[in-house]
Scaffold this active site. Structure first.
Site, PDB file in Angstrom:
ATOM      1  N   LYS A  22       0.829  -1.202   0.000  1.00 45.96           N
ATOM      2  CA  LYS A  22       0.000   0.000   0.000  1.00 45.96           C
ATOM      3  C   LYS A  22       0.866   1.256   0.000  1.00 45.96           C
ATOM      4  O   LYS A  22       0.651   2.175  -0.794  1.00 45.96           O
ATOM      5  CB  LYS A  22      -0.924  -0.015   1.219  1.00 45.96           C
ATOM      6  CG  LYS A  22      -1.986   1.075   1.216  1.00 45.96           C
ATOM      7  CD  LYS A  22      -2.959   0.865   2.380  1.00 45.96           C
ATOM      8  CE  LYS A  22      -3.715  -0.433   2.214  1.00 45.96           C
ATOM      9  NZ  LYS A  22      -4.633  -0.713   3.336  1.00 45.96           N
ATOM     10  N   ARG A  91      -3.551   2.961   8.581  1.00 45.65           N
ATOM     11  CA  ARG A  91      -3.917   1.746   7.841  1.00 45.65           C
ATOM     12  C   ARG A  91      -2.704   0.840   7.673  1.00 45.65           C
ATOM     13  O   ARG A  91      -1.589   1.299   7.443  1.00 45.65           O
ATOM     14  CB  ARG A  91      -4.483   2.110   6.458  1.00 45.65           C
ATOM     15  CG  ARG A  91      -5.614   3.107   6.502  1.00 45.65           C
ATOM     16  CD  ARG A  91      -6.082   3.500   5.105  1.00 45.65           C
ATOM     17  NE  ARG A  91      -6.854   2.445   4.469  1.00 45.65           N
ATOM     18  CZ  ARG A  91      -7.226   2.484   3.198  1.00 45.65           C
ATOM     19  NH1 ARG A  91      -6.864   3.494   2.418  1.00 45.65           N
ATOM     20  NH2 ARG A  91      -7.940   1.503   2.686  1.00 45.65           N
ATOM     21  N   GLY A 100      -8.471  -7.229   4.413  1.00 44.71           N
ATOM     22  CA  GLY A 100      -9.295  -7.326   5.601  1.00 44.71           C
ATOM     23  C   GLY A 100      -8.680  -8.063   6.768  1.00 44.71           C
ATOM     24  O   GLY A 100      -9.298  -8.170   7.828  1.00 44.71           O
ATOM     25  N   MET A 102      -5.807  -7.353   8.454  1.00 40.80           N
ATOM     26  CA  MET A 102      -5.189  -6.503   9.471  1.00 40.80           C
ATOM     27  C   MET A 102      -6.038  -5.243   9.658  1.00 40.80           C
ATOM     28  O   MET A 102      -7.120  -5.131   9.107  1.00 40.80           O
ATOM     29  CB  MET A 102      -3.740  -6.211   9.097  1.00 40.80           C
ATOM     30  CG  MET A 102      -2.868  -7.463   9.177  1.00 40.80           C
ATOM     31  SD  MET A 102      -1.158  -7.150   8.754  1.00 40.80           S
ATOM     32  CE  MET A 102      -1.277  -6.710   7.022  1.00 40.80           C
ATOM     33  N   ARG A 333      -3.308  -1.286  -6.319  1.00 41.73           N
ATOM     34  CA  ARG A 333      -2.449  -2.466  -6.259  1.00 41.73           C
ATOM     35  C   ARG A 333      -2.781  -3.330  -7.464  1.00 41.73           C
ATOM     36  O   ARG A 333      -3.858  -3.174  -8.071  1.00 41.73           O
ATOM     37  CB  ARG A 333      -2.691  -3.252  -4.969  1.00 41.73           C
ATOM     38  CG  ARG A 333      -4.115  -3.763  -4.816  1.00 41.73           C
ATOM     39  CD  ARG A 333      -4.376  -4.293  -3.424  1.00 41.73           C
ATOM     40  NE  ARG A 333      -5.785  -4.639  -3.244  1.00 41.73           N
ATOM     41  CZ  ARG A 333      -6.374  -4.806  -2.068  1.00 41.73           C
ATOM     42  NH1 ARG A 333      -5.673  -4.678  -0.967  1.00 41.73           N
ATOM     43  NH2 ARG A 333      -7.650  -5.108  -1.985  1.00 41.73           N
ATOM     44  N   HIS A 449     -15.737  -7.992   1.131  1.00 38.91           N
ATOM     45  CA  HIS A 449     -14.743  -8.873   1.752  1.00 38.91           C
ATOM     46  C   HIS A 449     -14.879 -10.297   1.226  1.00 38.91           C
ATOM     47  O   HIS A 449     -13.891 -10.943   0.851  1.00 38.91           O
ATOM     48  CB  HIS A 449     -14.919  -8.841   3.275  1.00 38.91           C
ATOM     49  CG  HIS A 449     -14.056  -9.829   3.999  1.00 38.91           C
ATOM     50  ND1 HIS A 449     -14.472 -11.113   4.323  1.00 38.91           N
ATOM     51  CD2 HIS A 449     -12.791  -9.740   4.447  1.00 38.91           C
ATOM     52  CE1 HIS A 449     -13.498 -11.746   4.941  1.00 38.91           C
ATOM     53  NE2 HIS A 449     -12.471 -10.935   5.031  1.00 38.91           N
ATOM     54  N   SER A 762      16.103 -41.357  -9.130  1.00 40.28           N
ATOM     55  CA  SER A 762      14.786 -40.739  -9.037  1.00 40.28           C
ATOM     56  C   SER A 762      14.496 -40.545  -7.557  1.00 40.28           C
ATOM     57  O   SER A 762      14.533 -41.501  -6.787  1.00 40.28           O
ATOM     58  CB  SER A 762      13.709 -41.609  -9.682  1.00 40.28           C
ATOM     59  OG  SER A 762      12.451 -40.981  -9.592  1.00 40.28           O
ATOM     60  N   CYS A 830      10.008 -38.406  -8.323  1.00 37.52           N
ATOM     61  CA  CYS A 830       8.761 -39.113  -8.608  1.00 37.52           C
ATOM     62  C   CYS A 830       7.784 -39.112  -7.442  1.00 37.52           C
ATOM     63  O   CYS A 830       6.714 -39.703  -7.522  1.00 37.52           O
ATOM     64  CB  CYS A 830       9.025 -40.552  -9.058  1.00 37.52           C
ATOM     65  SG  CYS A 830       9.898 -41.545  -7.831  1.00 37.52           S
ATOM     66  N   TYR A 850      13.970 -33.952 -14.783  1.00 42.01           N
ATOM     67  CA  TYR A 850      12.521 -34.037 -14.958  1.00 42.01           C
ATOM     68  C   TYR A 850      11.831 -34.162 -13.609  1.00 42.01           C
ATOM     69  O   TYR A 850      12.456 -34.480 -12.586  1.00 42.01           O
ATOM     70  CB  TYR A 850      12.134 -35.226 -15.846  1.00 42.01           C
ATOM     71  CG  TYR A 850      12.402 -36.587 -15.238  1.00 42.01           C
ATOM     72  CD1 TYR A 850      11.465 -37.182 -14.390  1.00 42.01           C
ATOM     73  CD2 TYR A 850      13.581 -37.275 -15.500  1.00 42.01           C
ATOM     74  CE1 TYR A 850      11.703 -38.430 -13.820  1.00 42.01           C
ATOM     75  CE2 TYR A 850      13.827 -38.518 -14.940  1.00 42.01           C
ATOM     76  CZ  TYR A 850      12.886 -39.087 -14.100  1.00 42.01           C
ATOM     77  OH  TYR A 850      13.129 -40.309 -13.533  1.00 42.01           O
TER      78      TYR A 850
END
Length: 878
Positions: A22, A91, A100, A102, A333, A449, A762, A830, A850
Site C-alpha cells: 500500500k 492503515r 481485511g 489486518m 495495487r 470482503h 529418481s 517421482c 525431470y
C-alpha cells in the site's frame, strides 16, 4: 540511525519490502501526479522491531512527530485542532495483499472538542461530524482496545431499527457517541482517549499487533506468505466520503477480476466511508452509475484507471473517495483475480503490446491452472433455481448450508462439504471460508470482503443475493416463494452465473480438462488463452515432465496431458485384487517349487501389463520401479488369523499361515522388509519382473524401459540386483537404463558411491520426507500436523511442498555427489511433490532433468517448469 518513516513523495513501487504494497503504491501514484491525500509510511522494519522487542524502535516517535508536523504544515491545520482539526487514517499495508486481515482506523484526531470544529469545516454539517466521531470510537474500540465489535453493532442496530445508517440524524448520532463511550468505559475501565497523538500512537501499535492476529496468521498460511515480513503503517490525511450525496467512496478494477473482460467494473456508495464498501453492510451501486451522479469525477476516474493500468501493465484494483465533488485516490495495487481472469488478462496484455509472452507465463500460476480444471455444473441437468446474486468468484460448489464459520470448520473436519451462508462476511469468518466449498452472501458486491478473499483463495462465491433473507440465529435462510433452507440442507452455487440452486446439481469436466484430453481444438477464449500460455511454457522450460502411472489407461491419459514419459510405474499396484493371492503364495512359500510356481504365474501377467504401458507411451521413457510393498499389505491379517486359531476354527493351512505371518510380522512396516530388501530375500522375485519387462520391450517397437531398484541404502544392494538384471536384459537383446530411487537418507549421503552402479536417480520424496523427519505420513497428518502449523513449526506440510532446508538439502547433496561420480547421471523426482508448484521450482533450481507426478497434475508441472526457467533467466540478467 535507521530511517523508519518515509513521506509519500520519497518512495516508489519497488520498495514493497520496506513500505509494504500500500505504501509503495501510494508513493508511486504521488510520483505520477495523481490526486493522493498527503501522508507518510512507517516501515515494516519498525514493525519487525516492535514484534521482536515488544517496544517501538528508538527514534521512531521523533520521526513520526517530524513527518506529522510537515503534514500539518501542508494541510494548514493541526491534528485534532479544536476549531479546525486535521484528521488522519492509520492503515496497515504488508508487502503482499491481505484484504481485511489486518487493521485500519479512520478519523484519528476526533474528540469532544474537535468534533465541533469538524462540523464547522463541513459548513455546519453536524450530522457528518458526529457520524465520523462514532465511526472512530467504533473502529478504535474494536481494533485498538480489543472490545467485542458486536457491542457497537448492537447499539447501532437498536438505535436505527429498520432504517439505514444514513437515516440517523445528528442528534441520534451524538447519542450513539455517548453510548459508544459508555461501552469503552465499561469494557476497559477507562475513558476513550481524547488526546489525538495518543490515539495515533495506540493505533499504530494496534496495526503492528494485527500482523499476528489469528485471522492474519491463518490467511498467511493459506496463501503461503512468510510470517516474518511484518506490515508497514500508512498515515494519511483524511478525506471524507460521508459528507452527503455529493460525496462517496468506491472500489474499481481496470477490468473484470472475475472474467478478465475489459470494461468498467466496480462498486460505489454515496455518503459513505471506505469500510462500508468492503464490509458489504450496505449494497452498493455499479460504478457506471457514478457517470450520472458525478460526471466530472467519473471521467477523471476513468482517465486515472487507464493511466494506472498502462503504468503497471496489469489489472489494477483501486480505492477512491469523492469529497464534495473532488476525487481522491486512496490505494492501488495489482488486483487479485480469478484463475480464468488471470489467463485471459495475461494474453490480452500481450495482444495490447504491454507485456511479452514470457511475462504472460509468469503472470499465471500452476495453482490457478489447477482451479480451471475443477468440474463445472452440467448445463443440461435439471435444476431448481431459488435465487441469483453476483458472480463474485467462479466455480461449481455443492454442500450443506451452514450459517457460522465455526460450524463450517466443524463439519468440514468431519469430511462434509459445506457452503458458508452469511449476510456478509468479515475477516473473522476466514477459517470458515477456508473450510467451505463455497461462500454465499445476501449483501455486498464484487468488491466486498467475501468476494475479494474468495477470489484470492480460488473459492466459489456468490455475493449480494438480495432475494435471500439470511437468519443466522435461526440457522436458515428464506428464498423467494417461501422456500426455506435450514442448516444441513444441500444447496449448489454457481460462481460463474451467480445462481443458487436447491439440492445437488451434477457436475461435468471443465472445458480446460477436455482441451488437455485432446477432445477438441481450443474453442472459447479461456481455453485459447490457456493453450497459448502452455505452448509458450513448454517452449521455454528445461525440466521434462513425466507421469506417475501404473496402468495403460493412466499412461494414455498422461500422454494426452503432455507427459514426456513415465517417471514412476509402481509394480506393486499391479498385484492388488485377484493377483494378491499370487503374491501371498510367493511370500509364504517354503520350498523352491512353491516359490517358482508363484513366479511362473505372475510373469505373464506382468509382461502383459508392461506391453500395454509401452504401447500407450509410444517410444518415450518408462521408469518401472520393481516391487516395493510394505509386506503386511500382501499378508493375511495377523489378528484375524490369531482369533481364528483361538476359536478352534482354523484348518491346517490356517495354522501354517499363522506361523508364517508371525515369522514375517513387522512392528514398523514402513521400515521393514520391502523394496530392494524384499528382492534380495525372495530369490527370483526381481528377476521375474526384469524378464517380464525385457520380453515386453522386445515385443513393442521403440519401447524405452528404465528399471528402478527401490529403497537402496548401500551401493552393495544395488550391485547385487544390477548384476542379475544386466544378464537378463542382454539375453533378451534389450537395452534399458538401471538406476535407483533415492528415498533413504543414507542413499542421499552416499550418492557418489551409488552413482557408480546407477545410471539414473529418481528421488522418492514421500519416503525421503518420512525418514528425514522421522514420522509416518499416514499416522501424523491427522494427529499433530495441525498443531505444528498453528505453532509455525511448519509453514506448509512437508508432504505437500518440499522441505528445502532438510529434505531439499539431502537432494542437493545427492545431485552434487552423484553428478561428480557420473556426469551423465539422469536425475528426476517421482514423489507427489513433482506436481507441487513450489517444489517444481526447487527441482529446476537444483538441476534435475525431470519431475514426475500424477496425470492430472502434469499440466501444472509443465506450466511451473516454464515459470521456473523464466525466473532463472530473470535472475541471470540482474
Amino acid at each position: 540511525m535507521a530511517k523508519y518513516v518515509y513521506d509519500f513523495t520519497e518512495g516508489n513501487r519497488n520498495l514493497k519490502d520496506l513500505l509494504g504494497g500500500k505504501g509503495a503504491n501510494l508513493a508511486e501514484m504521488t510520483n505520477l501526479g495523481l490526486p493522493v491525500p498527503p501522508g507518510f509510511t512507517i516501515t515494516a522494519d519498525a514493525c519487525r522491531h516492535y514484534l521482536a522487542e515488544g517496544s517501538l524502535p528508538d527514534g521512531l516517535e521523533q520521526e513520526v512527530a517530524g513527518h506529522l508536523a510537515a503534514l500539518e504544515s501542508t494541510m494548514g491545520r493541526k491534528l485534532g485542532q479544536a476549531d479546525d482539526p486535521l484528521l488522519v487514517s492509520v492503515r496497515s499495508g504488508a508487502k503482499f495483499s491481505m484484504p481485511g486481515m489486518m487493521e485500519t482506523v479512520l478519523n484519528i484526531g476526533l474528540n469532544d472538542e474537535s468534533v465541533h470544529g469538524l462540523a464547522k469545516q463541513a459548513g455546519g454539517n453536524d450530522r457528518f461530524a458526529w457520524d465520523s466521531y462514532r465511526r472512530l470510537i467504533q473502529m478504535f474500540g474494536k481494533t485498538v482496545l480489543d472490545i467485542d465489535g458486536d457491542l457497537f453493532e448492537g447499539a447501532l442496530d437498536r438505535l436505527k431499527g429498520r432504517r439505514q445508517d444514513t437515516d440517523l440524524d445528528a442528534g441520534e448520532l451524538q447519542q450513539l457517541v455517548e453510548t459508544y463511550k459508555g461501552i469503552v468505559r465499561e469494557q476497559t475501565g477507562a475513558d476513550f482517549p481524547a488526546d489525538p497523538r495518543e490515539q495515533m500512537r495506540l493505533a499504530v501499535m494496534a496495526v503492528f499487533d494485527s500482523w499476528n492476529a489469528p485471522r492474519a496468521i491463518l490467511y498467511r498460511r493459506q496463501e503461503r506468505i512468510p510470517a516474518d515480513l511484518g506490515t508497514a503503517v500508512n498515515i494519511m490525511a483524511m478525506v471524507f466520503g460521508n459528507y452527503g450525496d455529493d460525496s462517496g467512496t468506491g472500489v474499481a478494477f481496470t477490468r473484470d477480476p472475475g472474467s478478465g473482460q475489459q470494461g468498467i467494473y466496480g462498486d460505489y456508495l454515496q455518503n459513505a466511508q471506505g469500510e462500508d464498501v468492503v464490509a458489504g453492510i450496505r449494497n452498493t451501486i455499479p460504478l457506471q452509475d457514478l457517470e450520472r451522479i458525478d460526471p466530472s469525477s467519473y471521467r477523471e476516474l476513468l482517465a486515472i484507471m487507464e493511466t494506472l493500468e498502462n503504468h503497471y501493465r496489469d489489472l489494477c484494483d483501486i480505492e477512491f473517495t469523492i469529497e464534495r465533488g473532488k476525487l481522491w485516490m486512496l490505494q492501488t495495487r495489482v488486483g487479485k483475480r480469478t484463475a480464468a481472469a488471470a489467463f485471459r488478462i495475461a494474453t490480452q496484455l500481450v495482444d495490447q503490446g504491454l507485456i511479452t509472452m514470457d511475462e504472460a507465463v509468469t503472470r499465471v500460476t500452476g495453482d490457478q491452472l489447477a482451479q480451471l480444471m475443477f468440474p463445472r455444473f452440467d448445463g443440461g441437468a435439471e435444476k431448481k433455481k431459488i435465487a441469483k446474486g453476483m458472480n463474485a468468484s467462479p466455480g461449481a460448489a455443492v454442500g450443506k448450508a451452514v450459517f457460522s464459520s465455526e460450524r463450517a470448520v466443524e463439519l468440514a473436519e468431519q469430511g462434509e462439504d459445506v457452503i458458508l451462508v452469511r449476510r456478509e462476511t468479515n475477516p473473522d469468518d476466514l477459517a470458515g471460508m477456508i473450510a467451505a466449498r463455497g461462500i454465499l452472501t445476501s449483501r455486498g458486491g464484487k468488491t466486498s470482503h467475501a468476494a475479494v478473499v474468495a477470489r484470492g483463495m480460488g473459492k466459489t462465491c456468490v455475493c449480494g443475493a438480495e432475494e435471500l433473507e439470511v437468519l443466522p440465529a435461526e440457522r436458515r435462510f428464506v428464498a423467494p416463494g417461501g422456500v426455506e433452507v435450514s442448516e444441513g440442507e444441500v444447496i449448489s452455487i454457481d460462481g460463474r452465473t451467480g445462481e443458487v440452486f436447491l439440492g445437488e446439481v451434477p457436475v461435468v469436466p471443465s472445458a480446460v480438462v477436455e482441451y488437455f484430453e485432446g477432445a477438441a481444438e481450443p474453442a472459447d477464449d479461456l481455453v485459447k488463452a490457456v493453450d497459448r500460455i502452455m505452448r509458450h511454457a513448454d517452449g521455454v522450460r528445461r525440466l521434462g515432465v513425466r507421469a506417475n502411472a501404473d496402468t495403460p489407461d493412466d499412461a494414455a491419459r498422461a500422454r494426452r496431458f503432455g507427459a514426456q514419459g513415465i517417471g514412476l510405474c509402481r509394480t506393486e499396484h499391479m498385484f492388488l485384487g485377484e493377483r494378491r493371492q499370487l503374491v501371498e503364495d510367493l511370500v509364504l512359500a517354503t520350498t523352491d517349487e512353491e516359490r517358482q510356481a508363484a513366479l511362473d504365474a505372475l510373469e505373464p501377467l506382468q509382461k502383459s501389463d508392461f506391453i500395454g504401458i509401452f504401447q500407450a507411451m509410444d517410444g518415450v521413457p518408462v521408469t518401472i520401479r520393481l516391487i516395493d510393498p510394505p509386506l503386511h499389505e500382501f499378508l493375511p491379517d495377523l489378528v484375524e488369523l490369531s482369533i481364528k486359531a483361538a476359536t478352534q476354527e482354523a484348518t491346517g493351512k490356517d495354522r501354517r499361515l499363522l506361523s508364517a505371518v508371525k515369522r514375517l510380522h513387522e512392528q514398523n512396516p514402513m521400515l521393514g522388509l520391502r523394496g530392494v530388501r524384499l528382492g534380495l530375500v525372495i530369490p527370483g522375485l526381481f528377476a521375474m519382473q526384469v524378464k517380464a519387462i525385457a520380453q515386453a520391450a522386445a515385443e513393442v517397437p521403440g519401447a524405452r524401459p528404465e528399471i528402478m531398484i527401490p529403497l537402496v541404502a548401500a551401493v552393495q544392494e544395488l550391485e547385487s540386483v544390477r548384476e542379475e538384471a544386466v544378464k537378463i536384459l542382454a539375453e533378451a537383446g534389450v537395452e534399458a537404463l538401471i538406476g535407483t530411487m533415492i528415498e533413504v537418507p543414507r542413499a542421499a549421503l552416499t550418492a557418489g558411491q551409488i552413482a557408480e552402479a546407477a545410471e539414473f536417480f529418481s528421488f522418492g520424496t514421500n519416503d525421503l520426507t518420512q525418514m528425514a523427519w522421522g514420522f509416518s505420513r499416514d499416522d501424523v497428518e491427522s494427529s499433530f500436523f495441525h498443531r505444528y502449523l498453528d505453532l509455525g513449526i511448519f509453514g506448509v506440510s512437508p508432504f505437500e511442498s518440499i522441505d528445502r532446508e532438510g529434505v531439499g538439502r539431502l537432494i542437493e547433496i545427492a545431485v552434487a555427489e552423484g553428478r561428480a561420480a557420473r556426469p551423465d547421471l539422469h536425475l528426476g523426482i517421482c514423489g507427489e511433490h513433482g506436481g507441487d508448484p513450489d517444489s517444481v521450482h526447487f527441482c529446476h533450481d537444483v538441476g534435475l532433468d525431470y519431475v514426475s507426478c500424477s496425470p492430472f497434475r502434469i499440466p501444472v508441472a509443465r506450466l511451473e517448469a516454464g515459470r521456473a526457467a523464466l525466473a532463472d533467466n530473470e535472475s541471470d540478467t540482474r
